[in-house]
Design a protein around this motif. Structure first.
Motif, PDB file in Angstrom:
ATOM      1  N   PRO A 131     -19.765  17.027 -57.338  1.00 26.79           N
ATOM      2  CA  PRO A 131     -21.387  17.443 -58.137  1.00 26.79           C
ATOM      3  C   PRO A 131     -21.325  19.157 -57.926  1.00 26.79           C
ATOM      4  CG  PRO A 131     -22.342  16.026 -56.145  1.00 26.79           C
ATOM      5  CD  PRO A 131     -20.823  16.300 -56.291  1.00 26.79           C
ATOM      6  N   ILE A 132     -21.901  20.020 -59.364  1.00 27.12           N
ATOM      7  CA  ILE A 132     -21.768  21.626 -58.717  1.00 27.12           C
ATOM      8  C   ILE A 132     -22.709  21.220 -58.190  1.00 27.12           C
ATOM      9  CG2 ILE A 132     -24.286  21.754 -60.624  1.00 27.12           C
ATOM     10  CD1 ILE A 132     -21.961  23.914 -61.267  1.00 27.12           C
ATOM     11  N   HIS A 141     -16.347  25.294 -52.073  1.00 28.55           N
ATOM     12  CA  HIS A 141     -16.414  27.165 -51.453  1.00 28.55           C
ATOM     13  C   HIS A 141     -15.842  26.788 -49.770  1.00 28.55           C
ATOM     14  CE1 HIS A 141     -16.483  30.914 -50.545  1.00 28.55           C
ATOM     15  NE2 HIS A 141     -15.793  30.896 -51.652  1.00 28.55           N
ATOM     16  N   ARG A 142     -16.080  26.335 -49.563  1.00 33.77           N
ATOM     17  CA  ARG A 142     -16.107  25.461 -47.558  1.00 33.77           C
ATOM     18  C   ARG A 142     -14.241  25.156 -47.524  1.00 33.77           C
ATOM     19  NH1 ARG A 142     -21.525  25.139 -47.021  1.00 33.77           N
ATOM     20  NH2 ARG A 142     -21.169  23.093 -46.637  1.00 33.77           N
ATOM     21  N   ARG A 143     -14.597  24.176 -48.597  1.00 36.02           N
ATOM     22  CA  ARG A 143     -13.413  23.149 -48.608  1.00 36.02           C
ATOM     23  C   ARG A 143     -11.560  23.863 -48.824  1.00 36.02           C
ATOM     24  NH1 ARG A 143     -15.440  17.625 -49.801  1.00 36.02           N
ATOM     25  NH2 ARG A 143     -16.365  17.617 -47.713  1.00 36.02           N
ATOM     26  N   ILE A 144     -11.915  24.953 -49.857  1.00 42.75           N
ATOM     27  CA  ILE A 144     -10.891  25.727 -50.594  1.00 42.75           C
ATOM     28  C   ILE A 144     -10.988  27.563 -49.992  1.00 42.75           C
ATOM     29  CG2 ILE A 144     -10.915  25.078 -53.217  1.00 42.75           C
ATOM     30  CD1 ILE A 144     -12.171  27.463 -54.070  1.00 42.75           C
ATOM     31  N   GLU A 145     -11.583  27.753 -49.507  1.00 46.84           N
ATOM     32  CA  GLU A 145     -11.663  29.428 -48.683  1.00 46.84           C
ATOM     33  C   GLU A 145     -10.941  29.582 -47.195  1.00 46.84           C
ATOM     34  OE1 GLU A 145     -15.387  30.431 -46.715  1.00 46.84           O
ATOM     35  OE2 GLU A 145     -15.072  32.403 -47.582  1.00 46.84           O
ATOM     36  N   PRO A 146     -10.053  28.685 -46.453  1.00 49.21           N
ATOM     37  CA  PRO A 146      -9.263  28.499 -46.312  1.00 49.21           C
ATOM     38  C   PRO A 146      -7.569  28.522 -46.568  1.00 49.21           C
ATOM     39  CG  PRO A 146     -10.312  26.656 -45.149  1.00 49.21           C
ATOM     40  CD  PRO A 146     -11.226  27.131 -46.600  1.00 49.21           C
ATOM     41  N   LYS A 190      -6.756  20.703 -57.200  1.00 48.07           N
ATOM     42  CA  LYS A 190      -8.111  21.339 -57.748  1.00 48.07           C
ATOM     43  C   LYS A 190      -9.598  20.525 -57.192  1.00 48.07           C
ATOM     44  CE  LYS A 190      -5.786  24.280 -59.975  1.00 48.07           C
ATOM     45  NZ  LYS A 190      -5.039  25.485 -59.337  1.00 48.07           N
ATOM     46  N   ILE A 191     -10.158  21.502 -57.149  1.00 45.67           N
ATOM     47  CA  ILE A 191     -11.661  20.931 -56.728  1.00 45.67           C
ATOM     48  C   ILE A 191     -12.356  20.985 -57.532  1.00 45.67           C
ATOM     49  CG2 ILE A 191     -14.004  21.055 -55.510  1.00 45.67           C
ATOM     50  CD1 ILE A 191     -12.100  21.655 -53.046  1.00 45.67           C
ATOM     51  N   VAL A 192     -12.657  19.746 -58.718  1.00 45.02           N
ATOM     52  CA  VAL A 192     -13.285  20.420 -60.082  1.00 45.02           C
ATOM     53  C   VAL A 192     -15.412  19.191 -59.392  1.00 45.02           C
ATOM     54  CG1 VAL A 192     -13.724  18.282 -62.165  1.00 45.02           C
ATOM     55  CG2 VAL A 192     -11.464  19.126 -61.047  1.00 45.02           C
ATOM     56  N   LEU A 193     -15.671  20.587 -60.251  1.00 41.26           N
ATOM     57  CA  LEU A 193     -17.189  20.512 -59.724  1.00 41.26           C
ATOM     58  C   LEU A 193     -17.902  19.850 -61.241  1.00 41.26           C
ATOM     59  CD1 LEU A 193     -17.984  24.036 -58.726  1.00 41.26           C
ATOM     60  CD2 LEU A 193     -18.046  21.455 -57.387  1.00 41.26           C
ATOM     61  N   THR A 194     -18.574  18.581 -61.232  1.00 43.38           N
ATOM     62  CA  THR A 194     -19.579  17.948 -62.862  1.00 43.38           C
ATOM     63  C   THR A 194     -20.563  18.384 -62.276  1.00 43.38           C
ATOM     64  OG1 THR A 194     -20.171  16.248 -61.513  1.00 43.38           O
ATOM     65  CG2 THR A 194     -17.353  16.178 -62.316  1.00 43.38           C
ATOM     66  N   ALA A 195     -21.056  19.068 -63.284  1.00 40.69           N
ATOM     67  CA  ALA A 195     -22.493  19.427 -64.364  1.00 40.69           C
ATOM     68  C   ALA A 195     -23.083  18.093 -64.543  1.00 40.69           C
ATOM     69  CB  ALA A 195     -22.204  19.934 -65.537  1.00 40.69           C
TER      70      ALA A 195
END
Length: 83
Positions: A57-58, A65-70, A76-81
């Protein structure tokens, strides 16, 4: 990792295509954005795929962000509204 459903992938790509900027002056425009139905057909036919590493969830944007930063996340990490 899991593959996105054809309708979910088509929705994401269709939304992205509709928000891209117009080409700069003197640059030839790209082909028109595909329709959602065409994208679904491409996914169903195996011509188009998208690996989704995680759906969050958003409200968990910081975690995403912490997971993709490294740079080690595959897919893809998808954020849901939240509605």
């Amino acid at each position: 990792m899991r593959a996105a459903s054809s309708s979910a992938l088509a929705t994401v790509i269709s939304a992205w295509c509709s928000t891209t900027q117009a080409p700069a002056p003197g640059v030839e425009p790209h082909r028109p954005a595909p329709t959602t139905a065409a994208l679904e057909a491409a996914v169903d036919g195996g011509e188009l795929s998208l690996d989704i590493a995680q759906i969050l969830p958003i409200t968990e944007l910081a975690i995403a962000h912490r997971r993709i930063e490294p740079g080690w996340v595959r897919g893809k990490i998808v954020l849901t509204a939240d509605r």
